[in-house]
Design an enzyme around this catalytic site. Structure first.
Site, PDB file in Angstrom:
ATOM      1  N   GLU A  94      35.669  32.805  51.396  1.00 32.40           N
ATOM      2  CA  GLU A  94      35.165  33.751  52.385  1.00 32.40           C
ATOM      3  C   GLU A  94      33.642  33.715  52.411  1.00 32.40           C
ATOM      4  O   GLU A  94      32.997  33.474  51.395  1.00 32.40           O
ATOM      5  CB  GLU A  94      35.656  35.163  52.071  1.00 32.40           C
ATOM      6  N   CYS A 107      26.160  35.752  52.740  1.00 30.46           N
ATOM      7  CA  CYS A 107      26.665  35.806  51.370  1.00 30.46           C
ATOM      8  C   CYS A 107      27.686  34.676  51.264  1.00 30.46           C
ATOM      9  O   CYS A 107      28.743  34.741  51.888  1.00 30.46           O
ATOM     10  CB  CYS A 107      27.291  37.170  51.124  1.00 30.46           C
ATOM     11  N   CYS A 114      37.644  32.482  41.024  1.00 29.55           N
ATOM     12  CA  CYS A 114      36.631  32.493  39.969  1.00 29.55           C
ATOM     13  C   CYS A 114      37.332  32.538  38.625  1.00 29.55           C
ATOM     14  O   CYS A 114      38.356  33.199  38.464  1.00 29.55           O
ATOM     15  CB  CYS A 114      35.720  33.706  40.109  1.00 29.55           C
ATOM     16  N   CYS A 118      36.236  38.927  35.628  1.00 33.20           N
ATOM     17  CA  CYS A 118      35.748  40.315  35.590  1.00 33.20           C
ATOM     18  C   CYS A 118      36.826  41.202  36.218  1.00 33.20           C
ATOM     19  O   CYS A 118      37.289  40.926  37.325  1.00 33.20           O
ATOM     20  CB  CYS A 118      34.431  40.451  36.348  1.00 33.20           C
ATOM     21  N   CYS A 121      36.607  42.892  39.872  1.00 33.49           N
ATOM     22  CA  CYS A 121      36.250  42.026  40.996  1.00 33.49           C
ATOM     23  C   CYS A 121      37.486  41.363  41.587  1.00 33.49           C
ATOM     24  O   CYS A 121      38.286  40.764  40.860  1.00 33.49           O
ATOM     25  CB  CYS A 121      35.261  40.973  40.498  1.00 33.49           C
ATOM     26  N   GLY A 164      33.205  33.262  43.495  1.00 32.68           N
ATOM     27  CA  GLY A 164      32.901  32.270  42.477  1.00 32.68           C
ATOM     28  C   GLY A 164      31.652  32.542  41.673  1.00 32.68           C
ATOM     29  O   GLY A 164      30.823  33.374  42.027  1.00 32.68           O
ATOM     30  N   GLU A 165      31.544  31.819  40.564  1.00 28.78           N
ATOM     31  CA  GLU A 165      30.380  31.926  39.683  1.00 28.78           C
ATOM     32  C   GLU A 165      29.524  30.668  39.903  1.00 28.78           C
ATOM     33  O   GLU A 165      29.906  29.575  39.494  1.00 28.78           O
ATOM     34  CB  GLU A 165      30.861  32.041  38.227  1.00 28.78           C
ATOM     35  N   SER A 196      23.257  34.826  42.103  1.00 33.06           N
ATOM     36  CA  SER A 196      23.738  35.884  41.229  1.00 33.06           C
ATOM     37  C   SER A 196      24.694  35.280  40.207  1.00 33.06           C
ATOM     38  O   SER A 196      25.627  34.561  40.566  1.00 33.06           O
ATOM     39  CB  SER A 196      24.461  36.944  42.066  1.00 33.06           C
ATOM     40  N   CYS A 338      30.522  43.630  47.952  1.00 31.61           N
ATOM     41  CA  CYS A 338      30.420  42.892  46.695  1.00 31.61           C
ATOM     42  C   CYS A 338      31.725  42.998  45.931  1.00 31.61           C
ATOM     43  O   CYS A 338      32.251  44.089  45.741  1.00 31.61           O
ATOM     44  CB  CYS A 338      29.343  43.499  45.799  1.00 31.61           C
TER      45      CYS A 338
HETATM   46  N1  SAH Z   1      29.861  35.431  40.152  1.00 32.42           N
HETATM   47  C1  SAH Z   1      28.574  35.915  40.481  1.00 32.42           C
HETATM   48  C2  SAH Z   1      28.358  36.097  41.958  1.00 32.42           C
HETATM   49  C3  SAH Z   1      29.497  36.643  42.767  1.00 32.42           C
HETATM   50  S1  SAH Z   1      29.926  38.319  42.488  1.00 32.42           S
HETATM   51  C4  SAH Z   1      28.292  37.195  39.725  1.00 32.42           C
HETATM   52  O1  SAH Z   1      29.207  37.756  39.150  1.00 32.42           O
HETATM   53  O2  SAH Z   1      27.134  37.597  39.697  1.00 32.42           O
HETATM   54  C5  SAH Z   1      28.639  39.183  43.396  1.00 32.42           C
HETATM   55  C6  SAH Z   1      28.275  40.535  42.823  1.00 32.42           C
HETATM   56  O3  SAH Z   1      29.308  41.486  43.084  1.00 32.42           O
HETATM   57  C7  SAH Z   1      28.080  40.529  41.322  1.00 32.42           C
HETATM   58  O4  SAH Z   1      26.940  41.261  40.988  1.00 32.42           O
HETATM   59  C8  SAH Z   1      29.331  41.235  40.856  1.00 32.42           C
HETATM   60  O5  SAH Z   1      29.190  41.760  39.577  1.00 32.42           O
HETATM   61  C9  SAH Z   1      29.513  42.262  41.921  1.00 32.42           C
HETATM   62  N2  SAH Z   1      30.822  42.876  41.981  1.00 32.42           N
HETATM   63  C10 SAH Z   1      32.006  42.349  41.613  1.00 32.42           C
HETATM   64  N3  SAH Z   1      33.014  43.226  41.838  1.00 32.42           N
HETATM   65  C11 SAH Z   1      32.450  44.337  42.360  1.00 32.42           C
HETATM   66  C12 SAH Z   1      32.961  45.579  42.844  1.00 32.42           C
HETATM   67  N4  SAH Z   1      34.270  45.843  42.818  1.00 32.42           N
HETATM   68  N5  SAH Z   1      32.077  46.481  43.325  1.00 32.42           N
HETATM   69  C13 SAH Z   1      30.752  46.217  43.367  1.00 32.42           C
HETATM   70  N6  SAH Z   1      30.221  45.062  42.955  1.00 32.42           N
HETATM   71  C14 SAH Z   1      31.054  44.128  42.445  1.00 32.42           C
HETATM   72 FE1  SF4 Z   2      32.945  38.068  37.778  1.00 29.79          FE
HETATM   73 FE2  SF4 Z   2      31.316  37.191  39.737  1.00 29.79          FE
HETATM   74 FE3  SF4 Z   2      33.548  35.859  39.133  1.00 29.79          FE
HETATM   75 FE4  SF4 Z   2      33.729  38.223  40.318  1.00 29.79          FE
HETATM   76  S1  SF4 Z   2      32.845  36.384  41.176  1.00 29.79           S
HETATM   77  S2  SF4 Z   2      34.952  37.479  38.546  1.00 29.79           S
HETATM   78  S3  SF4 Z   2      32.011  39.305  39.396  1.00 29.79           S
HETATM   79  S4  SF4 Z   2      31.798  36.167  37.795  1.00 29.79           S
END
Ligand code: SAH
Ligand code: SF4
Length: 344
Positions: A94, A107, A114, A118, A121, A164-165, A196, A338
């Site tokens: 997406e 974005c 990923c 987390c 997420c 993704g990371e 990020s 996010c």
């Molecule tokens: N993988 C990278 C980038 C993608 S996630 C990272 O984790 O930084 C983009 C951002 O969204 C990150 O800061 C992540 O921690 C945040 N994020 C993930 N799940 C979220 C949620 N449910 N609400 C708000 N921010 C969230």
């Molecule tokens: Fe964690 Fe970023 Fe991957 Fe979501 S996209 S699982 S926040 S590392």
């Protein structure tokens, strides 16, 4: 799955080599490059500045698109748009476009799914499917740049915060940024990019050594290892002390301000104790904290902090001299916030 190389996977020197091997002049490659990245032409037939023969050869040799738009959603205020694409192998990604004042921010995704897991997420909840190629990362930007161009607008900023990371797909991500940054192409300034990361230490060090002035954001979300490991498995491998050491070194080397992302989860990481610990971690550092009230996802029970708790958290940081903003939640009605990206 398609066999031909994707034209957006190439750097300009590679394109020049190919054209030269076809017996063409090098400047033809530059014309193609400009057609792709400046004029945003969609396929070989648009390149009317080239001979018919060369257009035919391009069409035979290359794939011009890997992204198939499947759904296209706009938020109720019209300011956020999210497109679900399928890759040639049918896997989903997406991409989100946000309009805010003069900014047109994309974005973009670097992986389908990923691997970091987390818990809060949606992308983490779907697991890892595969890395994107650099061309598949680039083409997300090209796609939206074309749509914006139809309205006389252009992409102004890119945040690598989609699915993704990015540091788990480091090389393709950096190649994509350099290609979009190329002065003879789209020429998007390095400072317009924000990467990020969940906090992969080796790649933070690697980025510090690159000659590329991009912005770095660290997804922290908790200020002690016990709490952070509960929602972010990566913390077991790269605990906070080591992470902060790498980030401090990054800030020293690059002299660039680092952003820390903090999704405020009610009664979990929005306590005055966490705010104070976070201020301790950031003391004396060129940093900025982005507070984002948690966006809802299917697989996580936590709730967004109340407005009062968010303000209190912000005040504690500000009193300690840490710059800190509460970000607006946007695009929530289309699951474009996010951490909400997942193919549903
Ligand atoms: N993988 C990278 C980038 C993608 S996630 C990272 O984790 O930084 C983009 C951002 O969204 C990150 O800061 C992540 O921690 C945040 N994020 C993930 N799940 C979220 C949620 N449910 N609400 C708000 N921010 C969230
Ligand atoms: Fe964690 Fe970023 Fe991957 Fe979501 S996209 S699982 S926040 S590392």
């Amino acid at each position: 799955m398609t066999e031909k190389p994707h034209i957006f996977d190439l750097d300009l020197p590679e394109l020049i080599d190919i054209l030269t091997s076809w017996g063409e002049q090098g400047y033809r490659a530059r014309q193609i490059w400009q057609g792709l990245y400046q004029k945003l032409w969609e396929g070989p037939e648009a390149f009317t500045n080239l001979s018919k023969g060369l257009r035919g050869r391009l069409a035979e040799a290359f794939e011009f698109s890997h992204l198939k738009p499947i759904t296209d959603l706009k938020s109720s205020d019209g300011e956020t748009q999210k497109i679900l694409f399928h890759l040639p192998d049918g896997l989903p990604i997406e991409t989100v476009r946000m309009r805010y004042q003069k900014r047109r921010t994309l974005c973009i995704s670097t992986q389908s799914g990923c691997a970091m897991g987390c818990t809060f997420c949606a992308t983490g909840q779907m697991g890892f499917l595969r890395n994107l190629s650099s061309g598949e990362i680039v083409e997300q930007v090209i796609y939206f740049a074309r749509r914006l161009k139809e309205r006389g607008e252009r992409v102004t900023n890119i945040v690598i915060m989609g699915m993704g990371e990015p540091f788990h797909n480091y090389d393709a991500t950096m190649q994509a940024i350099r290609r979009l940054n190329h002065p003879e192409g789209m020429n998007l300034g390095a400072r317009r990019f924000t990467i990020s990361t969940v906090g992969l230490i080796p790649q933070i060090r690697q980025l510090a050594a690159e000659d590329l002035q991009v912005n770095l954001a660290i997804s922290l979300h908790a200020a002690d290892d016990e709490l952070r490991a509960k929602t972010m498995p990566v913390n077991r491998k790269y605990p906070i002390t080591e992470l902060m050491e790498a980030v401090r070194e990054y800030a020293r080397t690059t002299k660039r301000r680092v952003t820390f992302e903090w999704a405020l989860i009610n009664q979990v990481n929005d306590t005055p104790e966490q705010a104070a610990k976070l201020a301790d971690l950031l003391g004396g550092m060129l940093a900025h904290v982005n507070l984002i009230p948690l966006n809802p996802t299917r697989g996580y029970e936590g709730q967004a902090s109340t407005h009062e708790r968010a303000i209190r958290f912000q005040e504690i940081l500000q009193d300690r001299g840490v710059p800190c903003t509460i970000r607006l939640r946007r695009g929530i009605d289309i699951q474009a916030g996010c951490g909400q990206l997942a193919s549903q």
